[in-house]
Design a protein around this motif. Structure first.
Motif, PDB file in Angstrom:
ATOM      1  N   LEU A  66       0.829  -1.208   0.000  1.00 56.23           N
ATOM      2  CA  LEU A  66       0.000   0.000   0.000  1.00 56.23           C
ATOM      3  C   LEU A  66       0.864   1.259   0.000  1.00 56.23           C
ATOM      4  N   GLY A  67       2.059   1.158   0.578  1.00 56.96           N
ATOM      5  CA  GLY A  67       2.984   2.288   0.566  1.00 56.96           C
ATOM      6  C   GLY A  67       3.347   2.733  -0.845  1.00 56.96           C
ATOM      7  N   CYS A  68       3.300   1.800  -1.807  1.00 61.31           N
ATOM      8  CA  CYS A  68       3.564   2.170  -3.213  1.00 61.31           C
ATOM      9  C   CYS A  68       2.513   3.143  -3.708  1.00 61.31           C
ATOM     10  N   LEU A  69       1.252   2.859  -3.402  1.00 67.53           N
ATOM     11  CA  LEU A  69       0.177   3.745  -3.845  1.00 67.53           C
ATOM     12  C   LEU A  69       0.286   5.105  -3.167  1.00 67.53           C
ATOM     13  N   ALA A  70       0.671   5.106  -1.895  1.00 68.73           N
ATOM     14  CA  ALA A  70       0.870   6.375  -1.184  1.00 68.73           C
ATOM     15  C   ALA A  70       2.034   7.152  -1.791  1.00 68.73           C
ATOM     16  N   ALA A  71       3.149   6.473  -2.042  1.00 67.64           N
ATOM     17  CA  ALA A  71       4.330   7.133  -2.595  1.00 67.64           C
ATOM     18  C   ALA A  71       4.033   7.750  -3.955  1.00 67.64           C
ATOM     19  N   VAL A  72       3.311   7.021  -4.792  1.00 69.03           N
ATOM     20  CA  VAL A  72       2.984   7.526  -6.127  1.00 69.03           C
ATOM     21  C   VAL A  72       2.081   8.755  -6.024  1.00 69.03           C
ATOM     22  N   GLU A  73       1.075   8.694  -5.182  1.00 69.44           N
ATOM     23  CA  GLU A  73       0.189   9.862  -5.028  1.00 69.44           C
ATOM     24  C   GLU A  73       0.973  11.061  -4.506  1.00 69.44           C
ATOM     25  N   TRP A  74       1.834  10.828  -3.515  1.00 69.04           N
ATOM     26  CA  TRP A  74       2.624  11.933  -2.952  1.00 69.04           C
ATOM     27  C   TRP A  74       3.531  12.548  -4.017  1.00 69.04           C
ATOM     28  N   LEU A  75       4.128  11.720  -4.848  1.00 71.56           N
ATOM     29  CA  LEU A  75       5.000  12.237  -5.908  1.00 71.56           C
ATOM     30  C   LEU A  75       4.227  13.050  -6.942  1.00 71.56           C
TER      31      LEU A  75
END
Length: 183
Positions: A66-75
């Motif tokens: 799930l951290g991948c989805l968070a990281a992508v949104e943050w970027l």
């Protein structure tokens, strides 16, 4: 180079590779959202702001699940917020296995990332079939590496420290021009 660890749903326990790398690497910060067990996207965005935002773009996000989805949104919200992103086992948000409790993460942006990235996927991930991971990587315009039969590449997968992933991270950051800090 600084590393920002972005664990998945419920965080990373001590035996998980992200926790082990955090103990091993010289310059690391881990996000600390208040909603590990009932994840809220905006809470995770604020946690990434605190952990990575002060680095003025001089960090690499190392995300799992799930951290991948968070990281992508943050970027997408902070296109100069990191030098790159290392994505391991992102979940497929349209799969039946996508947990209801993480509903605010259900519609990730499927567009080119603003920074270099690398996606590592497993042939036997119960949360994202390899073809789905390849489609996600294509949407984000990042290369994908097939790590073999490693389930969700977490502590339950038996990968331990996951040296293969650590070597991939070293190579990835070397491509960004900063290999020494991870040595």
């Amino acid at each position: 180079m600084h590393i920002t660890i972005v664990p998945g749903y419920q965080g990373s326990p001590p035996e998980q590779w992200q926790s082990r790398w955090e103990a091993d690497l010289p310059d690391v910060t881990r996000i600390a959202p208040s909603s590990w067990d009932e994840p809220e996207l905006e809470d995770w965005m604020a946690a990434l702001d605190r952990a990575a935002g002060a680095r003025n773009g001089q960090t690499v996000l190392v995300a799992h699940s799930l951290g991948c989805l968070a990281a992508v949104e943050w970027l997408h919200r902070n296109p100069d917020g990191a030098r790159g992103v290392f994505l391991v086992s992102p979940p497929d948000p349209v799969a039946a296995s996508f947990p209801e409790v993480v509903g605010t993460f259900r519609n990730p942006r499927m567009q080119e990332l603003p920074v270099p990235g690398l996606l590592i996927a497993s042939q036997s991930d119960p949360y994202c079939a390899l073809p789905a991971a390849q489609s996600i990587a294509a949407a984000w315009k990042v290369p994908v590496i097939d790590a073999g039969e490693l389930a969700h590449i977490n502590e339950k997968s038996g990968v331990g420290y996951w040296q293969q992933g650590r070597d991939l991270l070293t190579a990835f950051t070397a491509g960004l021009g900063e290999p020494a800090a991870l040595g």
